[in-house]
Scaffold this motif. Structure first.
Motif, PDB file in Angstrom:
ATOM      1  N   LYS A 168      22.582 -15.571 -21.505  1.00  0.00           N
ATOM      2  CA  LYS A 168      23.393 -15.003 -20.420  1.00  0.00           C
ATOM      3  C   LYS A 168      22.851 -15.340 -19.035  1.00  0.00           C
ATOM      4  CE  LYS A 168      21.377 -10.366 -19.841  1.00  0.00           C
ATOM      5  NZ  LYS A 168      21.670  -8.916 -19.861  1.00  0.00           N
ATOM      6  N   GLU A 169      21.594 -15.827 -18.956  1.00  0.00           N
ATOM      7  CA  GLU A 169      21.012 -16.200 -17.673  1.00  0.00           C
ATOM      8  C   GLU A 169      21.159 -17.686 -17.366  1.00  0.00           C
ATOM      9  OE1 GLU A 169      20.047 -13.975 -15.633  1.00  0.00           O
ATOM     10  OE2 GLU A 169      20.234 -12.314 -17.065  1.00  0.00           O
ATOM     11  N   ARG A 170      21.816 -18.433 -18.233  1.00  0.00           N
ATOM     12  CA  ARG A 170      21.985 -19.859 -18.007  1.00  0.00           C
ATOM     13  C   ARG A 170      23.080 -20.119 -16.981  1.00  0.00           C
ATOM     14  NH1 ARG A 170      21.464 -21.905 -24.332  1.00  0.00           N
ATOM     15  NH2 ARG A 170      19.321 -21.122 -24.616  1.00  0.00           N
ATOM     16  N   GLU A 171      23.007 -21.306 -16.360  1.00  0.00           N
ATOM     17  CA  GLU A 171      23.863 -21.606 -15.210  1.00  0.00           C
ATOM     18  C   GLU A 171      25.349 -21.514 -15.520  1.00  0.00           C
ATOM     19  OE1 GLU A 171      21.328 -23.284 -16.201  1.00  0.00           O
ATOM     20  OE2 GLU A 171      19.887 -23.374 -14.534  1.00  0.00           O
ATOM     21  N   TYR A 172      25.763 -22.039 -16.674  1.00  0.00           N
ATOM     22  CA  TYR A 172      27.197 -22.054 -16.958  1.00  0.00           C
ATOM     23  C   TYR A 172      27.750 -20.651 -17.202  1.00  0.00           C
ATOM     24  CZ  TYR A 172      25.444 -22.057 -21.802  1.00  0.00           C
ATOM     25  OH  TYR A 172      24.789 -21.774 -22.968  1.00  0.00           O
ATOM     26  N   LEU A 174      26.437 -17.900 -15.661  1.00  0.00           N
ATOM     27  CA  LEU A 174      26.472 -17.320 -14.316  1.00  0.00           C
ATOM     28  C   LEU A 174      27.676 -17.829 -13.535  1.00  0.00           C
ATOM     29  CD1 LEU A 174      22.669 -17.556 -13.404  1.00  0.00           C
ATOM     30  CD2 LEU A 174      23.942 -15.545 -14.185  1.00  0.00           C
ATOM     31  N   TYR A 175      27.988 -19.116 -13.692  1.00  0.00           N
ATOM     32  CA  TYR A 175      29.161 -19.673 -13.011  1.00  0.00           C
ATOM     33  C   TYR A 175      30.445 -19.037 -13.541  1.00  0.00           C
ATOM     34  CZ  TYR A 175      32.748 -22.964 -11.553  1.00  0.00           C
ATOM     35  OH  TYR A 175      33.881 -23.525 -11.024  1.00  0.00           O
ATOM     36  N   HIS A 190      31.541 -18.914 -24.180  1.00  0.00           N
ATOM     37  CA  HIS A 190      30.298 -19.483 -23.662  1.00  0.00           C
ATOM     38  C   HIS A 190      29.052 -19.024 -24.424  1.00  0.00           C
ATOM     39  CE1 HIS A 190      32.501 -21.198 -20.314  1.00  0.00           C
ATOM     40  NE2 HIS A 190      33.020 -20.005 -20.048  1.00  0.00           N
TER      41      HIS A 190
END
Length: 281
Positions: A168-172, A174-175, A190
């Motif tokens: 859940k902390e990965r860039e995609y 967060l985007y 995701h």
């Protein structure tokens, strides 16, 4: 599973010859169980005059104490044992993935409540709880599948929660939050797909555990009821004939052992293939 992960899995299979053997064993057992109806013998037909015959060209696995062809019963018993393993795994993975994902994604009080619930359930001896529930519910394959599935999802939930906290902390992800996507879409599109390797590994281990649980229940006479058979119930029937007909315990025991070992080998290979290279020995 992306192309890179697939190549890693193939590479591990090439490196681990036992994993290839395990895959072949499971494929053979599955196909044999599916096509069990091709056997010329009725697995439930009683032939008293042929009881306790040793393995021969006529009866490859011999006959049991009622004169029934033991190979046919093993084939149909494999259908039951493997079905329980796969269907229980689906229930356990479904519940475990749902609870673990929600707990890890939302955190806070939701995480605390769900994880304390998991801790309480894990503190209860699952096998004894299965015995109690199975004794009060209608015996049958459906009951066994539901009981095993409902009582074996907790470890999967803990594994999925830990993975969700990272994903859940990965860039995609967060985007996706910033772009206004709904929580449901973020989790389904995701987070869960990113955890599929972990879920697949947990599933293989769950199948092996479910088969062992079913075999244990049937061995105690609380699983599959006569005249139907599973590998565990065949072991139960063999107890009184260990001295006169040891093959009655040998064949189903060997099938259970091979199946559980094969699933464990597959789980180990998949775990090694999916874990980061830095963590590999």
């Amino acid at each position: 599973m992306n192309a890179l992960k697939l190549r890693q899995v193939v590479a591990q299979f090439k490196h681990q010859k036992l994993a290839i053997a395990a895959l072949v064993v499971l494929l053979v057992f599955t196909l044999a169980s599916i096509f069990a109806f091709l056997s010329p013998y009725d697995p439930n037909k009683l032939v008293v005059t042929e009881r306790l015959q040793s393995p021969s060209a006529t009866h490859w696995f011999g006959t049991d104490d009622h004169g029934r062809d033991y190979l046919s019963r093993a084939l149909y018993g494999g259908r039951v044992s493997l079905s329980v393993g796969f269907l229980s795994m689906i229930i356990a993975v479904g519940i475990g993935t749902t609870v673990g994902t929600i707990s890890g994604y939302f955190g806070g009080w939701v995480d605390n409540v769900l994880m304390r619930m998991v801790d309480v359930l894990m503190s209860i001896p699952s096998f004894f709880l299965m015995l109690i529930l199975n004794a009060y519910l209608k015996p049958g394959i459906t009951t066994i599948i539901v009981i095993i599935g409902m009582l074996s999802w907790m470890n999967i939930a803990r594994i999925v929660r830990a993975e969700t906290l990272s994903v859940k902390e990965r860039e995609y992800v967060l985007y996706a939050r910033v772009s206004g996507q709904s929580t449901f879409n973020i989790i389904v599109k995701h987070i869960v797909p990113s955890m599929m390797p972990t879920i697949i590994v947990a599933a293989t281990i769950s199948i092996a555990s479910s088969i062992m649980m079913e075999s244990s229940l049937s061995f105690l006479g609380l699983g599959i009821q006569p005249p139907n058979s599973s590998w565990g119930s065949m072991l139960n029937s063999a107890q009184g004939y260990i001295g006169d007909a040891p093959y009655m315990a040998l064949f189903p025991g060997f099938l259970i052992l091979l199946t559980v070992l094969s699933f464990n080998f597959l789980g180990d290979v998949l775990r090694t293939a999916f874990e980061p290279k830095a963590n590999r020995k």
